[in-house]
Design a protein around this motif. Structure first.
Motif, mmCIF file in Angstrom:
data_model
loop_
_atom_site.group_PDB
_atom_site.id
_atom_site.type_symbol
_atom_site.label_atom_id
_atom_site.label_comp_id
_atom_site.label_asym_id
_atom_site.label_seq_id
_atom_site.Cartn_x
_atom_site.Cartn_y
_atom_site.Cartn_z
ATOM 1 N N GLY A 150 -1.187 -4.711 7.664
ATOM 2 C CA GLY A 150 -2.527 -4.351 8.111
ATOM 3 C C GLY A 150 -2.827 -4.824 9.511
ATOM 4 N N LEU A 151 -1.802 -5.288 10.232
ATOM 5 C CA LEU A 151 -1.985 -5.770 11.606
ATOM 6 C C LEU A 151 -1.872 -4.634 12.614
ATOM 7 N N GLU A 152 -1.358 -3.479 12.181
ATOM 8 C CA GLU A 152 -1.332 -2.257 12.995
ATOM 9 C C GLU A 152 -1.883 -1.115 12.138
ATOM 10 N N THR A 153 -2.624 -0.227 12.765
ATOM 11 C CA THR A 153 -3.148 0.931 12.042
ATOM 12 C C THR A 153 -2.056 1.974 11.850
ATOM 13 N N VAL A 154 -2.197 2.767 10.809
ATOM 14 C CA VAL A 154 -1.250 3.840 10.498
ATOM 15 C C VAL A 154 -1.766 5.135 11.122
ATOM 16 N N ASP A 155 -0.925 5.803 11.917
ATOM 17 C CA ASP A 155 -1.322 7.090 12.480
ATOM 18 C C ASP A 155 -1.328 8.182 11.419
ATOM 19 N N ASP A 156 -0.317 8.150 10.560
ATOM 20 C CA ASP A 156 -0.203 9.169 9.519
ATOM 21 C C ASP A 156 0.658 8.608 8.395
ATOM 22 N N GLY A 157 0.364 9.019 7.174
ATOM 23 C CA GLY A 157 1.137 8.548 6.030
ATOM 24 C C GLY A 157 0.330 7.609 5.153
ATOM 25 N N ASP A 158 0.940 7.156 4.064
ATOM 26 C CA ASP A 158 0.259 6.299 3.089
ATOM 27 C C ASP A 158 1.085 5.051 2.795
ATOM 28 N N ILE A 159 0.382 3.930 2.647
ATOM 29 C CA ILE A 159 0.975 2.686 2.164
ATOM 30 C C ILE A 159 0.298 2.365 0.841
ATOM 31 N N VAL A 160 1.115 2.256 -0.222
ATOM 32 C CA VAL A 160 0.576 2.081 -1.569
ATOM 33 C C VAL A 160 1.131 0.789 -2.166
ATOM 34 N N PHE A 161 0.211 -0.113 -2.552
ATOM 35 C CA PHE A 161 0.591 -1.348 -3.233
ATOM 36 C C PHE A 161 0.161 -1.243 -4.694
ATOM 37 N N HIS A 162 1.127 -1.232 -5.586
ATOM 38 C CA HIS A 162 0.863 -1.231 -7.028
ATOM 39 C C HIS A 162 -0.091 -0.104 -7.416
ATOM 40 N N GLY A 163 0.165 1.094 -6.840
ATOM 41 C CA GLY A 163 -0.627 2.271 -7.186
ATOM 42 C C GLY A 163 -1.904 2.442 -6.396
ATOM 43 N N LYS A 164 -2.219 1.499 -5.499
ATOM 44 C CA LYS A 164 -3.466 1.568 -4.730
ATOM 45 C C LYS A 164 -3.164 1.777 -3.246
ATOM 46 N N ARG A 165 -3.754 2.804 -2.654
ATOM 47 C CA ARG A 165 -3.605 3.063 -1.219
ATOM 48 C C ARG A 165 -4.352 1.988 -0.440
ATOM 49 N N VAL A 166 -3.637 1.327 0.496
ATOM 50 C CA VAL A 166 -4.227 0.179 1.195
ATOM 51 C C VAL A 166 -4.390 0.408 2.697
ATOM 52 N N ASN A 167 -4.194 1.637 3.153
ATOM 53 C CA ASN A 167 -4.258 1.908 4.588
ATOM 54 C C ASN A 167 -5.489 1.319 5.263
ATOM 55 N N ASP A 168 -6.636 1.399 4.587
ATOM 56 C CA ASP A 168 -7.893 0.987 5.207
ATOM 57 C C ASP A 168 -8.323 -0.426 4.828
ATOM 58 N N LEU A 169 -7.496 -1.128 4.059
ATOM 59 C CA LEU A 169 -7.838 -2.499 3.688
ATOM 60 C C LEU A 169 -7.464 -3.467 4.806
ATOM 61 N N PRO A 170 -8.308 -4.454 5.110
ATOM 62 C CA PRO A 170 -7.948 -5.473 6.102
ATOM 63 C C PRO A 170 -6.840 -6.370 5.559
ATOM 64 N N PRO A 171 -6.127 -7.089 6.435
ATOM 65 C CA PRO A 171 -4.998 -7.920 5.993
ATOM 66 C C PRO A 171 -5.356 -8.896 4.879
ATOM 67 N N GLN A 172 -6.535 -9.516 4.972
ATOM 68 C CA GLN A 172 -6.891 -10.554 4.000
ATOM 69 C C GLN A 172 -7.148 -10.017 2.607
ATOM 70 N N GLU A 173 -7.257 -8.694 2.486
ATOM 71 C CA GLU A 173 -7.506 -8.103 1.165
ATOM 72 C C GLU A 173 -6.270 -7.401 0.590
ATOM 73 N N ARG A 174 -5.125 -7.556 1.240
ATOM 74 C CA ARG A 174 -3.919 -6.863 0.777
ATOM 75 C C ARG A 174 -3.025 -7.716 -0.113
ATOM 76 N N GLY A 175 -3.344 -8.996 -0.250
ATOM 77 C CA GLY A 175 -2.536 -9.862 -1.098
ATOM 78 C C GLY A 175 -1.165 -10.160 -0.524
ATOM 79 N N ILE A 176 -1.110 -10.393 0.799
ATOM 80 C CA ILE A 176 0.166 -10.651 1.464
ATOM 81 C C ILE A 176 0.190 -12.037 2.105
ATOM 82 N N GLY A 177 1.406 -12.560 2.280
ATOM 83 C CA GLY A 177 1.639 -13.735 3.097
ATOM 84 C C GLY A 177 2.542 -13.319 4.246
ATOM 85 N N PHE A 178 2.299 -13.830 5.450
ATOM 86 C CA PHE A 178 3.051 -13.410 6.633
ATOM 87 C C PHE A 178 3.641 -14.638 7.314
#
Length: 353
Positions: free
Chosen positions: A50-78
Motif C-alpha cells: 500500500g506504499l504505491e498506488t496501483v494503476d490497474d489490476g487487483d490485489i486480493v488478500f484472503h478474498g478481499k480487494r485491498v487496493n484502496d486500503l491504507p498500509p495500516q489496515e492491510r495486516g502487513i509487516g514491512f
C-alpha cells in the motif's frame, strides 16, 4: 493469508515498472521475488504494502480487494533494507512502537516485546540503542518490530543487502526457521539468486516489469520457461551457433542458440569416457579454485565453456588438451525453447583421435 494478484500494472511517467503481473500465493509460503535491479520487484512489493498506488489490476488478500486500503489496515509487516530503526529508541522501544500506535495495553506490549526478544535471539539487548548493535542484530530488531502487531503478511525488501557475507548466511537460515515456526506468509525481494534458492519455497522471476516464471527453485533451474530465466539462474554460457556442438546439430533450425550450464559439461582424458564418439577435443584456458571444486574454462573451436571439476581428480593446467562431453543443452530461438540431450550418447558414431 492467501494472496491473489490480477493484471497488476504500474507506470512512473513513461516508464512501465510493472506490466500485467498475475500470481497467487498460498498461506504460510515464503516467496522470493528475484530479478535484476530495476526489474520491478520492489514496485510490486510496495503496491502489496500500500506504499504505491496501483494503476490497474487487483490485489486480493484472503478474498478481499485491498487496493484502496491504507498500509495500516492491510495486516502487513514491512522490513526495509536500511532497517529504518529509531536511533533515539532502545531495542525494546523500537519493537513496541507499532503496538503503542495501535494503543495496545502496557501489559500486552510488555508481554509481546518479551516474546519477540526471545524469538529473535535478542535477550540481554533490550536496553541497547541501534548504534550499540551489530548489523545482524539491528536487522533482527527490524524483524521483531515488523512482527510485533501480529501481521498476516510479512514483506521484506532486500533484507540482507546491508550485512556482510558471513552474517548474511546465518540470517538466511534464521529467517527460514523463524518463518517455519510462525507459519506467516512472507515475500522477500532479492537480486541474489543463491539467497532466493536457499530460502524460498517458491521463486518468482521478475524482469522488465513482467513475471517470467514462478515455481520452486528446482523447477525453475531444471525447466526454465524462457531464455532470460535460463541465463539468469545459475552459471551458464551462450553459444550462438548450436550446430558447432557435437551431438546437437542437424535437427536445430538456423538461428538456434544453445545455453550450456557447467554441470552439463564433463571433461577428462580419452580413457575417462565410454562414449568417446560423443566427445570432442577442447583445450583448458583457465582454472579457478572455488573452495570445494575447480571451475574450469575450456575452449572447443570458437566456443568457450565452463564446467566444474572435483578436487579429487587430476589437476588440470591451462593449455592442457582434454576431451569434452556436453550431456545436454538448453536450446532457444525467437519463438521457442527446449532442453536437448546429446544425440550421440544414444546413437554413438565411430571416432578417430
Amino acid at each position: 493469508m492467501h494472496i491473489e494478484v490480477r493484471g497488476l500494472n504500474k507506470k512512473f511517467g513513461d516508464f512501465q515498472a510493472v506490466a500485467d503481473v498475475n500470481f497467487e500465493i498460498e498461506k504460510g509460503q515464503l516467496i522470493g521475488l528475484l530479478g535484476p535491479s530495476g526489474g520491478g520487484k520492489t514496485s510490486i512489493l510496495r503496491m502489496l504494502a500500500g506504499l504505491e498506488t496501483v494503476d490497474d489490476g487487483d490485489i486480493v488478500f484472503h478474498g478481499k480487494r485491498v487496493n484502496d486500503l491504507p498500509p495500516q489496515e492491510r495486516g502487513i509487516g514491512f522490513v526495509f533494507q536500511n532497517y529504518a530503526l529509531f536511533k533515539h529508541m532502545t531495542v525494546a522501544e523500537n519493537i513496541a512502537f507499532g503496538l503503542e500506535v495501535k494503543k495496545w495495553s502496557k501489559q500486552k506490549i510488555k508481554e509481546r516485546v518479551a516474546e519477540l526478544v526471545d524469538l529473535t535471539g535478542l535477550s540481554g539487548f533490550e536496553k541497547r540503542y541501534p548504534h550499540q548493535l551489530s548489523g545482524g542484530q539491528r536487522q533482527r530488531v527490524a524483524f521483531a518490530r515488523a512482527l510485533a502487531p501480529e501481521p498476516q503478511l510479512l514483506l521484506l525488501d532486500e533484507p540482507f543487502a546491508a550485512i556482510d557475507a558471513k552474517i548474511r548466511h546465518e540470517l538466511r537460515s534464521w529467517l527460514r526457521e523463524m518463518i517455519d515456526r510462525l507459519g506467516i506468509t512472507s515475500i522477500f525481494v532479492t537480486h541474489d539468486q543463491d539467497e532466493a534458492i536457499e530460502v524460498a519455497d517458491q521463486i518468482m522471476i521478475i524482469n522488465k516489469g513482467r513475471l517470467e516464471q514462478k515455481g520452486t527453485p528446482w523447477e525453475i533451474y531444471k525447466n526454465p520457461e524462457s531464455p532470460f530465466v535460463a541465463s539468469f539462474i545459475g552459471e551458464s554460457t551462450i553459444i550462438e551457433d548450436v550446430s558447432a556442438l557435437r551431438g546437437f546439430g542437424g535437427s536445430a533450425e538456423p538461428g538456434t542458440k544453445a545455453l550450456i550450464r557447467p554441470e552439463y559439461v564433463e571433461i577428462g582424458k580419452a580413457s575417462d569416457f565410454e562414449l568417446l564418439s560423443a566427445t570432442e577435443t577442447g583445450r583448458v584456458r583457465h582454472i579457478h579454485f572455488r573452495g570445494s571444486e575447480w571451475l574450469v574454462e575450456v575452449q572447443i573451436g570458437a566456443a568457450k565453456l565452463v564446467t566444474y571439476r572435483s578436487l579429487e581428480k587430476e589437476i588440470l593446467q591451462p593449455g592442457d588438451e582434454v576431451r569434452v562431453l556436453i550431456h545436454r543443452a538448453y536450446l532457444f530461438n525467437d519463438t521457442d525453447s527446449w532442453v536437448m540431450e546429446n544425440k550421440l550418447k544414444e546413437d554413438p558414431m565411430p571416432v578417430h583421435i
